[in-house]
Design a protein around this motif. Structure first.
Motif, PDB file in Angstrom:
ATOM      1  N   UNK A   1       0.840  -1.193   0.000  1.00 39.91           N
ATOM      2  CA  UNK A   1       0.000   0.000   0.000  1.00 39.91           C
ATOM      3  C   UNK A   1       0.877   1.245   0.000  1.00 39.91           C
ATOM      4  N   UNK A   2       0.272   2.353  -0.332  1.00 41.41           N
ATOM      5  CA  UNK A   2       0.986   3.624  -0.352  1.00 41.41           C
ATOM      6  C   UNK A   2       1.521   3.961   1.036  1.00 41.41           C
ATOM      7  N   UNK A   3       0.747   3.644   2.062  1.00 45.55           N
ATOM      8  CA  UNK A   3       1.159   3.934   3.435  1.00 45.55           C
ATOM      9  C   UNK A   3       2.369   3.111   3.861  1.00 45.55           C
ATOM     10  N   UNK A   4       2.483   1.882   3.361  1.00 43.63           N
ATOM     11  CA  UNK A   4       3.609   1.021   3.752  1.00 43.63           C
ATOM     12  C   UNK A   4       4.825   1.181   2.836  1.00 43.63           C
ATOM     13  N   UNK A   5       4.663   1.890   1.732  1.00 47.63           N
ATOM     14  CA  UNK A   5       5.759   2.063   0.771  1.00 47.63           C
ATOM     15  C   UNK A   5       6.774   3.082   1.267  1.00 47.63           C
ATOM     16  N   UNK A   6       8.021   2.788   1.031  1.00 49.02           N
ATOM     17  CA  UNK A   6       9.106   3.701   1.400  1.00 49.02           C
ATOM     18  C   UNK A   6       9.313   4.730   0.296  1.00 49.02           C
ATOM     19  N   UNK A   7       9.655   5.937   0.692  1.00 47.71           N
ATOM     20  CA  UNK A   7       9.943   6.997  -0.271  1.00 47.71           C
ATOM     21  C   UNK A   7      11.431   7.160  -0.515  1.00 47.71           C
ATOM     22  N   UNK A   8      12.232   6.257   0.052  1.00 49.59           N
ATOM     23  CA  UNK A   8      13.682   6.356  -0.094  1.00 49.59           C
ATOM     24  C   UNK A   8      14.126   5.898  -1.483  1.00 49.59           C
ATOM     25  N   UNK A   9      15.396   6.111  -1.792  1.00 49.82           N
ATOM     26  CA  UNK A   9      15.921   5.701  -3.098  1.00 49.82           C
ATOM     27  C   UNK A   9      15.774   4.196  -3.267  1.00 49.82           C
ATOM     28  N   UNK A  10      15.722   3.756  -4.509  1.00 47.15           N
ATOM     29  CA  UNK A  10      15.511   2.346  -4.809  1.00 47.15           C
ATOM     30  C   UNK A  10      16.754   1.511  -4.516  1.00 47.15           C
ATOM     31  N   UNK A  11      16.549   0.367  -3.926  1.00 42.93           N
ATOM     32  CA  UNK A  11      17.603  -0.618  -3.707  1.00 42.93           C
ATOM     33  C   UNK A  11      17.694  -1.502  -4.948  1.00 42.93           C
ATOM     34  N   UNK A  12      18.717  -2.343  -5.007  1.00 40.59           N
ATOM     35  CA  UNK A  12      18.937  -3.171  -6.186  1.00 40.59           C
ATOM     36  C   UNK A  12      17.739  -4.077  -6.485  1.00 40.59           C
ATOM     37  N   UNK A  13      17.163  -4.703  -5.468  1.00 36.43           N
ATOM     38  CA  UNK A  13      16.004  -5.574  -5.683  1.00 36.43           C
ATOM     39  C   UNK A  13      14.823  -4.785  -6.240  1.00 36.43           C
ATOM     40  N   UNK A  14      14.647  -3.555  -5.746  1.00 40.47           N
ATOM     41  CA  UNK A  14      13.588  -2.684  -6.266  1.00 40.47           C
ATOM     42  C   UNK A  14      13.831  -2.391  -7.739  1.00 40.47           C
ATOM     43  N   UNK A  15      15.081  -2.060  -8.074  1.00 37.89           N
ATOM     44  CA  UNK A  15      15.436  -1.736  -9.459  1.00 37.89           C
ATOM     45  C   UNK A  15      15.223  -2.921 -10.390  1.00 37.89           C
ATOM     46  N   UNK A  16      15.539  -4.140  -9.900  1.00 35.97           N
ATOM     47  CA  UNK A  16      15.331  -5.322 -10.727  1.00 35.97           C
ATOM     48  C   UNK A  16      13.852  -5.531 -11.017  1.00 35.97           C
ATOM     49  N   UNK A  17      13.003  -5.362 -10.003  1.00 34.21           N
ATOM     50  CA  UNK A  17      11.555  -5.505 -10.211  1.00 34.21           C
ATOM     51  C   UNK A  17      11.045  -4.413 -11.151  1.00 34.21           C
ATOM     52  N   UNK A  18      11.539  -3.209 -10.991  1.00 37.20           N
ATOM     53  CA  UNK A  18      11.136  -2.086 -11.833  1.00 37.20           C
ATOM     54  C   UNK A  18      11.594  -2.308 -13.276  1.00 37.20           C
ATOM     55  N   UNK A  19      12.819  -2.780 -13.456  1.00 35.54           N
ATOM     56  CA  UNK A  19      13.336  -3.054 -14.809  1.00 35.54           C
ATOM     57  C   UNK A  19      12.487  -4.104 -15.500  1.00 35.54           C
ATOM     58  N   UNK A  20      12.091  -5.142 -14.774  1.00 32.88           N
ATOM     59  CA  UNK A  20      11.239  -6.180 -15.360  1.00 32.88           C
ATOM     60  C   UNK A  20       9.889  -5.585 -15.792  1.00 32.88           C
ATOM     61  N   UNK A  21       9.358  -4.715 -14.957  1.00 36.00           N
ATOM     62  CA  UNK A  21       8.036  -4.127 -15.221  1.00 36.00           C
ATOM     63  C   UNK A  21       8.044  -3.215 -16.451  1.00 36.00           C
ATOM     64  N   UNK A  22       9.129  -2.464 -16.665  1.00 41.12           N
ATOM     65  CA  UNK A  22       9.182  -1.550 -17.814  1.00 41.12           C
ATOM     66  C   UNK A  22       9.807  -2.200 -19.038  1.00 41.12           C
ATOM     67  N   UNK A  23      10.197  -3.470 -18.927  1.00 40.57           N
ATOM     68  CA  UNK A  23      10.757  -4.190 -20.071  1.00 40.57           C
ATOM     69  C   UNK A  23      12.184  -3.812 -20.394  1.00 40.57           C
ATOM     70  N   UNK A  24      12.940  -3.460 -19.370  1.00 38.47           N
ATOM     71  CA  UNK A  24      14.342  -3.073 -19.587  1.00 38.47           C
ATOM     72  C   UNK A  24      15.244  -4.293 -19.601  1.00 38.47           C
TER      73      UNK A  24
END
Length: 90
Positions: free
Chosen positions: A67-90
């Protein structure tokens, strides 16, 4: 061998129509807006969301946070970046 954090960031930048950076750098506000746009995330009135708010919205969209309330606003960690890269097709 897995990609580095910098390689992941650059792959995400390219996948969202931004340019690669030669130096290590977090996403700029404009780059976060491009990621939000690529994911179909509504960033509010005329893209005036803060960088931490956009990071939180992205984490929820990519299922890094429940949820938005549980989400961190800090910079992305490597695991976050990997999930994000998969989502945008990078």
């Amino acid at each position: 061998m897995s990609p580095t954090v910098q390689e992941l960031r650059n792959a995400i930048r390219v996948a969202t129509g931004r340019f690669e950076r030669e130096v290590k750098a977090s996403f700029t506000k404009e780059e976060l807006q491009a990621v939000c746009e690529a994911l179909g995330v509504d960033v509010g009135e005329a893209g005036r969301s803060s960088t931490s708010q956009m990071r939180r919205l992205i984490r929820v969209q990519v299922d890094i946070a429940e949820s938005l309330e549980s989400a961190s606003g800090s910079t992305f960690r490597k695991a976050d970046l990997q999930a994000l890269a998969d989502e945008v097709g990078a």
